[in-house]
Design a protein around this motif. Structure first.
Motif, mmCIF file in Angstrom:
data_model
loop_
_atom_site.group_PDB
_atom_site.id
_atom_site.type_symbol
_atom_site.label_atom_id
_atom_site.label_comp_id
_atom_site.label_asym_id
_atom_site.label_seq_id
_atom_site.Cartn_x
_atom_site.Cartn_y
_atom_site.Cartn_z
ATOM 1 N N UNK A 65 0.823 -1.209 0.000
ATOM 2 C CA UNK A 65 0.000 0.000 0.000
ATOM 3 C C UNK A 65 0.856 1.257 0.000
ATOM 4 N N UNK A 66 1.939 1.225 0.771
ATOM 5 C CA UNK A 66 2.856 2.369 0.816
ATOM 6 C C UNK A 66 3.491 2.588 -0.559
ATOM 7 N N UNK A 67 3.845 1.488 -1.224
ATOM 8 C CA UNK A 67 4.415 1.593 -2.564
ATOM 9 C C UNK A 67 3.405 2.173 -3.548
ATOM 10 N N UNK A 68 2.164 1.733 -3.446
ATOM 11 C CA UNK A 68 1.109 2.247 -4.333
ATOM 12 C C UNK A 68 0.860 3.730 -4.116
ATOM 13 N N UNK A 69 1.073 4.192 -2.885
ATOM 14 C CA UNK A 69 0.912 5.617 -2.595
ATOM 15 C C UNK A 69 2.064 6.461 -3.153
ATOM 16 N N UNK A 70 3.132 5.794 -3.583
ATOM 17 C CA UNK A 70 4.264 6.507 -4.151
ATOM 18 C C UNK A 70 5.284 6.977 -3.141
ATOM 19 N N UNK A 71 5.126 6.567 -1.877
ATOM 20 C CA UNK A 71 6.014 7.071 -0.824
ATOM 21 C C UNK A 71 7.457 6.621 -0.997
ATOM 22 N N UNK A 72 7.655 5.423 -1.547
ATOM 23 C CA UNK A 72 9.011 4.900 -1.679
ATOM 24 C C UNK A 72 9.824 5.703 -2.692
ATOM 25 N N UNK A 99 18.903 0.709 -13.102
ATOM 26 C CA UNK A 99 18.544 -0.676 -12.799
ATOM 27 C C UNK A 99 17.757 -0.808 -11.499
ATOM 28 N N UNK A 100 18.186 -0.087 -10.457
ATOM 29 C CA UNK A 100 17.651 -0.353 -9.121
ATOM 30 C C UNK A 100 16.617 0.656 -8.614
ATOM 31 N N UNK A 101 16.779 1.922 -8.917
ATOM 32 C CA UNK A 101 15.873 2.926 -8.334
ATOM 33 C C UNK A 101 14.408 2.735 -8.743
ATOM 34 N N UNK A 102 14.109 2.407 -10.006
ATOM 35 C CA UNK A 102 12.693 2.175 -10.344
ATOM 36 C C UNK A 102 12.077 1.031 -9.528
ATOM 37 N N UNK A 134 8.879 1.294 -6.880
ATOM 38 C CA UNK A 134 7.675 0.480 -7.075
ATOM 39 C C UNK A 134 7.428 -0.492 -5.930
ATOM 40 N N UNK A 135 8.425 -0.641 -5.039
ATOM 41 C CA UNK A 135 8.281 -1.574 -3.926
ATOM 42 C C UNK A 135 8.729 -2.986 -4.244
ATOM 43 N N UNK A 136 9.245 -3.202 -5.455
ATOM 44 C CA UNK A 136 9.705 -4.539 -5.835
ATOM 45 C C UNK A 136 11.006 -4.908 -5.144
ATOM 46 N N UNK A 138 17.120 -9.479 6.969
ATOM 47 C CA UNK A 138 16.419 -10.767 6.825
ATOM 48 C C UNK A 138 15.422 -10.775 5.678
ATOM 49 N N UNK A 139 14.950 -9.596 5.272
ATOM 50 C CA UNK A 139 13.933 -9.540 4.217
ATOM 51 C C UNK A 139 14.397 -8.772 2.980
ATOM 52 N N UNK A 140 15.600 -8.194 3.013
ATOM 53 C CA UNK A 140 16.077 -7.368 1.911
ATOM 54 C C UNK A 140 16.459 -8.213 0.696
ATOM 55 N N UNK A 141 16.336 -7.604 -0.473
ATOM 56 C CA UNK A 141 16.727 -8.251 -1.729
ATOM 57 C C UNK A 141 18.162 -7.874 -2.117
ATOM 58 N N UNK A 142 18.530 -6.608 -1.849
ATOM 59 C CA UNK A 142 19.859 -6.105 -2.184
ATOM 60 C C UNK A 142 20.439 -5.380 -0.979
#
Length: 371
Positions: free
Chosen positions: A47-54, A110-113, A117-119, A158-162
């Protein structure tokens, strides 16, 4: 000089508070706390990602909104107020800031988009054990293509991708970018006082990595990232402190003892007054830090250290006195006071403890005065 936020920024603040009151709050935080297998709330993150906050501070050409750091400060305060169980600080204050500060055009593209988007969930790996990290104490090694070493603790590791990792390269220190889902990375979840903000021990054994920024400039870049993050963390601390004061005030007005509101007793009045004063000191320093951060002023290292120290002191005091104001009930699991106390203690250690930031402030002032 006007240190207040604009009308648009205040409107964003109001909208964020309304959104978080509906989507976050104690129920969501407790949902993570009661589930040992979770370290953040995935629906809230989406939801936070959809709001554009990230992507508030990420440029539009890289998928963000391109608003700025002041808007990010506004959101940080509301996230802190809601004790939101999401990896927002690690991803936005540290990982995204590191990319924007030191990343190449290709790395940003590569990474900022994906951050916006929260991906992608990101983290910043600096610490290698007890004590304040130093350039000379870094043991993790980068040979130009692979990374070896151990980082502990890593917030949201523990939950990070990068991860952006501070590692030794030759005789200097560099920042390196590492995919945490590869075979050369082993993660162990750590138990902390606040399980709603996950931590991990990360071991790198021949993990593929790429340099972020110029080689040998990693420590200077890490200090710059920490200064930026310190201001944003200070706003989270101000938000949490304010929530504690409001909880205490509301309880003091509605709780009766000896046929009187407990807020009428001098001891409670003193507690609330001390909390208010500490918050105002922290808020003033945070606002100064926000100005320095948004304008890239030369005063940022001083403002960041002051904001960090004042924010940590205020949040701990307010969280502690919130429990005391609630009396015996304040120590129980059913009352929400402990949620803020946990977060206050954890935020005080993220990116270095208050003592370390106070020492930084003294050293920086001494260095400037000696020049």
């Amino acid at each position: 000089m006007n240190f207040d936020f604009s009308d648009d920024q205040k409107s964003l603040k109001d909208q964020a508070r309304k959104f978080l009151s509906e989507k976050a709050g104690a129920k969501v935080t407790r949902g993570v706390l009661d589930n040992p297998g979770k370290s953040y709330d995935e629906p809230l993150w989406r939801s936070v990602a959809e709001m554009g906050w990230l992507g508030v501070a990420i440029p539009e050409e890289h998928g963000g909104l391109g608003l700025g750091r002041l808007e990010l400060c506004v959101l940080a305060e509301e996230i802190g107020r809601a004790v939101a169980p999401i990896p927002f600080s690690s991803t936005v204050y540290f990982f995204a800031e590191a990319l924007m500060l030191a990343g190449s055009d290709a790395q940003k593209k590569t990474h900022l988009p994906n951050v916006a988007s929260g991906e992608t969930i990101g983290c910043f790996a600096l610490s290698e054990g007890p004590g304040a990290p130093t350039a000379a104490g870094i043991q993790a090694k980068f040979d130009g293509s692979t990374l070896n070493g151990v980082k502990i603790p890593v917030t949201d590791g523990d939950c990070a991708d990068w991860a952006v990792v501070v590692a030794k390269e030759g005789s200097g220190v560099s920042l390196v970018l590492v995919d945490l889902k590869q075979a050369g990375v082993t993660r162990t979840t750590l138990k902390t006082l606040d399980p709603t903000r996950g931590h991990a021990k990360i071991e790198f054994k021949g993990a593929k990595a790429e340099r972020l920024g110029a080689g040998g400039q990693g420590w200077e870049l890490a200090e710059a990232i920490l200064d930026r993050a310190a201001v944003l963390l200070a706003f989270e601390q101000v938000g949490g402190s304010q929530a504690c004061l409001e909880m205490s005030t509301d309880y003091a007005k509605n709780r009766y003892a000896f046929s009187r509101q407990i807020g009428s007793f001098q001891a409670i009045k003193h507690k609330l007054a001390d909390m208010y004063v500490a918050i105002e000191v922290a808020r003033s320093n945070a606002y100064y830090g926000a100005w320095a951060l948004s304008t890239e002023a030369a005063e940022l290292p001083f403002a960041a250290a002051a904001a960090r120290a004042a924010g940590s002191d205020a949040y701990y005091l307010c969280a502690k006195e919130n429990i005391q104001t609630h009396g015996g009930m304040g120590f129980t699991w059913e009352v929400d006071c402990h949620l803020f106390y946990r977060r206050a203690k954890l935020l005080a250690l993220q990116a270095g403890g208050p003592a370390a930031w106070k020492e930084k402030l003294v050293q920086r002032l001494e260095k400037r005065n000696a020049a």
